[in-house]
Design an enzyme around this catalytic site. Structure first.
Site, PDB file in Angstrom:
ATOM      1  N   ASP A  37      19.515  59.463  68.356  1.00 21.54           N
ATOM      2  CA  ASP A  37      19.539  60.367  69.507  1.00 21.54           C
ATOM      3  C   ASP A  37      18.910  61.683  69.058  1.00 21.54           C
ATOM      4  O   ASP A  37      19.374  62.282  68.078  1.00 21.54           O
ATOM      5  CB  ASP A  37      21.000  60.589  69.945  1.00 21.54           C
ATOM      6  CG  ASP A  37      21.083  61.359  71.251  1.00 21.54           C
ATOM      7  OD1 ASP A  37      20.380  62.382  71.385  1.00 21.54           O
ATOM      8  OD2 ASP A  37      21.838  60.937  72.138  1.00 21.54           O
ATOM      9  N   LYS A  64       5.577  61.999  71.718  1.00 23.11           N
ATOM     10  CA  LYS A  64       4.574  61.696  72.745  1.00 23.11           C
ATOM     11  C   LYS A  64       5.256  61.467  74.091  1.00 23.11           C
ATOM     12  O   LYS A  64       6.190  60.657  74.181  1.00 23.11           O
ATOM     13  CB  LYS A  64       3.790  60.440  72.329  1.00 23.11           C
ATOM     14  CG  LYS A  64       2.687  60.130  73.303  1.00 23.11           C
ATOM     15  CD  LYS A  64       1.755  59.063  72.803  1.00 23.11           C
ATOM     16  CE  LYS A  64       0.703  58.842  73.857  1.00 23.11           C
ATOM     17  NZ  LYS A  64       0.113  57.543  73.776  1.00 23.11           N
ATOM     18  N   HIS A  70       7.772  67.026  78.272  1.00 26.65           N
ATOM     19  CA  HIS A  70       7.646  67.310  79.712  1.00 26.65           C
ATOM     20  C   HIS A  70       8.909  66.918  80.490  1.00 26.65           C
ATOM     21  O   HIS A  70       9.117  67.370  81.610  1.00 26.65           O
ATOM     22  CB  HIS A  70       6.432  66.573  80.310  1.00 26.65           C
ATOM     23  CG  HIS A  70       6.641  65.088  80.429  1.00 26.65           C
ATOM     24  ND1 HIS A  70       6.522  64.238  79.358  1.00 26.65           N
ATOM     25  CD2 HIS A  70       6.994  64.317  81.477  1.00 26.65           C
ATOM     26  CE1 HIS A  70       6.775  63.003  79.758  1.00 26.65           C
ATOM     27  NE2 HIS A  70       7.072  63.018  81.040  1.00 26.65           N
TER      28      HIS A  70
END
Ligand SMILES: C[S@@+](CC[C@H](N)C(=O)[O-])C[C@H]1O[C@@H](n2cnc3c(N)ncnc32)[C@H](O)[C@@H]1O
Length: 419
Positions: free
Chosen positions: A331, A347, A351
């Site tokens: 995690d 990657k 966002h």
């Protein structure tokens, strides 16, 4: 205004000219709308100049069309995406893309499509749905009520036989290239989340929150878990796998951006790169072939790591057996267990998280890094849309700096993740 129309038209004609010249010089064919998609037909985009010319053509032609549309009609066009998303979902649920691939370019009558899909929908209604999509070049109507693939509809195809899917619908996307999985996710989870954007933005409980449990997706599906905790629930196994396989599809569609630009030979053999939240291992797949001397640890939530490992075992088990690629459950809000690796890859992660959460993720990586550890962050930078933007990547005026329609989906993704 007249001069702007002319400027846009000039951008289109000079870019079309460049594209045709480049395709001749590089011996690359250009797309044909009513032919099915195949990755080898799309290689013209790999040339950066051809890719830039294409971006300009798309941006300028949509901007030109929008300039000339009556204002009311341009606004009315915003209704289309939501109804088209629903229409696409109908076709995906009925496995129309697979049925049409098996029918070939002559297409299939919609009565036969419904029959092959298990007759769960009315053929007259399906005709309307498919015709509305064909009006946007997703499927084409080759004769009245007979539909075939276009290159756009064919990306929705898993490549599997229809019988195989009907026999085991839960495994529809297993072992596929992931394009169909990504679109099915987009037109299901993502599209449903977008329908409650307004309620989410005005409810005082969620309006000013950057909590990952206050995004539209929680409201749409009525839970208060993060998206990924929700995917971990046993009843969401299909959604979880669809998302993981879909992310592999995204990597295959977009290429490996930043990873392909880096000179991996600077890392001596055997060094470790950690793909933090690597999902089903899209980046690792790229590195396993382009930097085979590097060892990769793919970290993710336990269920995702287990499902990702299973997917690799079915296809490319060698790197797993040689332990060049390892799946590890982790995690990213906990301390990073791999100390001083050669690199961390993040990657398509940042966002999804507000600043305070991103800071926590990055702080754990900083604590585990050596001064030489490289951090690769692959994501999209959304540009301001005003002409003063001084970014060298910006499109020339009078185009929007972002290339407008060419990068549209990134802005939509941002809203649903963060608004
Ligand atoms: C958008 S996907 C990106 C996957 C992969 N990096 C790629 O580009 O294909 C986000 C990933 O973050 C993972 N994730 C979400 N919360 C996480 C957490 N708390 N710890 C580790 N991974 C997490 C999800 O399971 C998912 O695989």
């Amino acid at each position: 205004m007249a001069s702007e129309i002319l400027q846009l038209s000039n951008i289109i004609s000079s870019s079309v000219h460049d594209l045709l010249e480049l395709s001749k010089t590089n011996n690359r064919s250009l797309p044909v709308l009513n032919e099915s998609f195949a990755p080898n037909k799309d290689v013209f985009r790999e040339n950066p100049e051809a890719s830039l010319a294409t971006a300009k053509i798309i941006a300028a032609s949509v901007q030109l069309a929008t300039t000339l549309m009556p204002p009311g009609e341009a606004i009315l066009a915003f209704i289309a995406p939501s109804s088209k998303a629903a229409a696409l979902r109908v076709c995906l649920e009925c496995n129309v893309p697979e049925i049409l691939r098996e029918a070939g370019p002559q297409g299939l009558h919609v009565m036969d499509i419904t029959q092959k899909s298990g007759s769960k929908v009315d053929s007259d209604k399906l005709t309307r749905v498919m015709r509305s999509l064909a009006n946007s070049h997703v499927f084409c109507e080759v004769k009245p009520d007979v539909f075939a693939h276009t290159m756009h509809s064919s990306v929705l195809d898993t490549g599997k036989h229809i019988e195989e899917i009907l026999e085991n619908p839960e495994a529809k996307h297993d072992g596929t290239r992931g394009f169909a999985a990504f679109y099915e996710y987009a037109f299901d989870d993502f599209a449903k989340a977008s329908t409650v954007l307004v309620e989410n933005m005005i409810d005082p409980k969620t309006a000013f929150s950057d909590s990952p449990v206050h995004a539209p997706i929680q409201r749409a599906f009525k839970h208060n878990l993060t998206l990924y905790e929700w995917y971990e629930l046993p009843e969401n196994a299909y959604r979880r796998c669809r998302f993981g396989i879909g992310m592999m599809g995204v990597a295959a569609m977009r290429g490996n951006e930043i990873l392909s630009e880096f000179d991996w030979t600077v890392f001596p053999k055997g060094l470790v790169v950690v793909d933090v939240s690597g999902g089903f291992g899209a980046s690792a797949k790229f590195l396993a072939t382009h930097a085979p001397h590097v060892n990769i640890i793919i970290q993710d939530k336990p269920e995702v790591a287990a499902a990702g490992m299973q997917a690799w075992q079915g296809h490319s088990s060698d790197p797993l057996e040689s332990k060049r690629v390892i799946f590890q459950s982790h995690d990213f809000f906990d301390p990073q267990p791999v100390k001083q690796p050669a690199g961390f890859i993040l990657k398509n992660i940042i966002h999804n998280w507000g600043d305070s959460y991103s800071l926590k993720i990055l702080t754990h990586l900083r604590a585990a890094a050596s001064p030489d550890t490289k951090l690769f962050i692959a994501g999209v930078i959304l540009q301001y849309l005003c002409p003063s933007s001084n970014d060298s990547e910006s499109a020339p005026e009078p185009l929007l700096p972002s290339y407008g329609a060419h990068g549209e989906h990134q802005y939509m993704l941002d809203i649903i993740s963060n608004a």
